[in-house]
Design a protein around this motif. Sequence first.
Motif, mmCIF file in Angstrom:
data_model
loop_
_atom_site.group_PDB
_atom_site.id
_atom_site.type_symbol
_atom_site.label_atom_id
_atom_site.label_comp_id
_atom_site.label_asym_id
_atom_site.label_seq_id
_atom_site.Cartn_x
_atom_site.Cartn_y
_atom_site.Cartn_z
ATOM 1 N N VAL A 143 46.551 48.021 59.776
ATOM 2 C CA VAL A 143 46.522 49.474 59.835
ATOM 3 C C VAL A 143 47.936 49.979 60.106
ATOM 4 O O VAL A 143 48.513 49.712 61.162
ATOM 5 N N ASP A 144 48.497 50.693 59.140
ATOM 6 C CA ASP A 144 49.862 51.204 59.255
ATOM 7 C C ASP A 144 49.859 52.533 59.992
ATOM 8 O O ASP A 144 49.290 53.521 59.512
ATOM 9 N N LEU A 145 50.492 52.550 61.157
ATOM 10 C CA LEU A 145 50.571 53.763 61.973
ATOM 11 C C LEU A 145 52.012 54.244 62.021
ATOM 12 O O LEU A 145 52.930 53.470 62.304
ATOM 13 N N TYR A 146 52.203 55.523 61.761
ATOM 14 C CA TYR A 146 53.525 56.134 61.682
ATOM 15 C C TYR A 146 53.720 57.099 62.851
ATOM 16 O O TYR A 146 52.884 57.970 63.095
ATOM 17 N N SER A 147 54.833 56.932 63.547
ATOM 18 C CA SER A 147 55.115 57.772 64.707
ATOM 19 C C SER A 147 56.597 57.676 65.055
ATOM 20 O O SER A 147 57.214 56.627 64.838
ATOM 21 N N PRO A 148 57.178 58.746 65.617
ATOM 22 C CA PRO A 148 58.573 58.641 66.056
ATOM 23 C C PRO A 148 58.733 57.740 67.277
ATOM 24 O O PRO A 148 59.806 57.200 67.518
ATOM 25 N N ASP A 149 57.674 57.573 68.055
ATOM 26 C CA ASP A 149 57.723 56.729 69.249
ATOM 27 C C ASP A 149 56.914 55.457 69.039
ATOM 28 O O ASP A 149 55.939 55.439 68.281
#
Length: 257
Positions: free
Chosen positions: A101-107
């Motif tokens: 599961v690819d999760l995108y976040s700045p942190d």
Amino acid sequence: MLNHEAARTLKQKLPLSMVATKRWLQEQGLSLHYIDNSVRRGALAVAAPGVYYREEAPPTWLGVVASLQRMVRSPVHMGGLSALALHGVSHYVNRSGKPIVDLYSPDKLPAWINKVDVDASFEWHGTKRLWPESLMRDQRVLRPYEWSKGLPEVTYSCVEKAYLEVLNEVPKHISFEHADALLQGLHNLSPRKLDTLLTYCLNVKVKRLFFWLAERNQQPWFKHLVPTDYDLGSGKRAIAVNGRLESKWQITVPKEM
């Protein structure tokens, strides 16, 4: 808070198949004493150190994503190949058959997320060099996914945004050929959404690679985009190792392509 009120709060704040950290449950008004007692009497089960779920139903990976999105302050959503899969465009199963599961976040994601026993593994993709935080919160390029009726929805990238996120992984994790094959099937991309995304995108490589592939595939929406409207940087960009220089877009691409 009385015990019966606390029990009602726990059920409201922690739906079945989801998880919550001890800290978050305390922020919802539950006392540390009540949380610890709930674990001792079996109302709460431990998913990972300091992370719990209601013992009636173990968490699912979609439940973990929904839980994460409501607990963290930074924007985080499913993107890239995982988002394309939700749109019915691609698959995100690795050789073991376990979804990535690819999760995108700045942190960065909290350490507990890959300690929860679900049939998936979570992969973090930092966005500080791809999207400004304002775009990560922009509902025009995000979609809600109802994974279970009445429970918090999972947020994921629209097709256009997800595809640009895929290009950010070329060639390290995704091949040129895979990116090209994906684009061949994307006949109905929105020029308006692409315009917004290309305007905000911080990554010159992604934008140049996108225009090269878009021109190569001559999709119907390509004629509505004007490359000079976007910041494509200056100088050459070496993307393909030992590739040939594509002179128009000033990127190296595989010789066989």
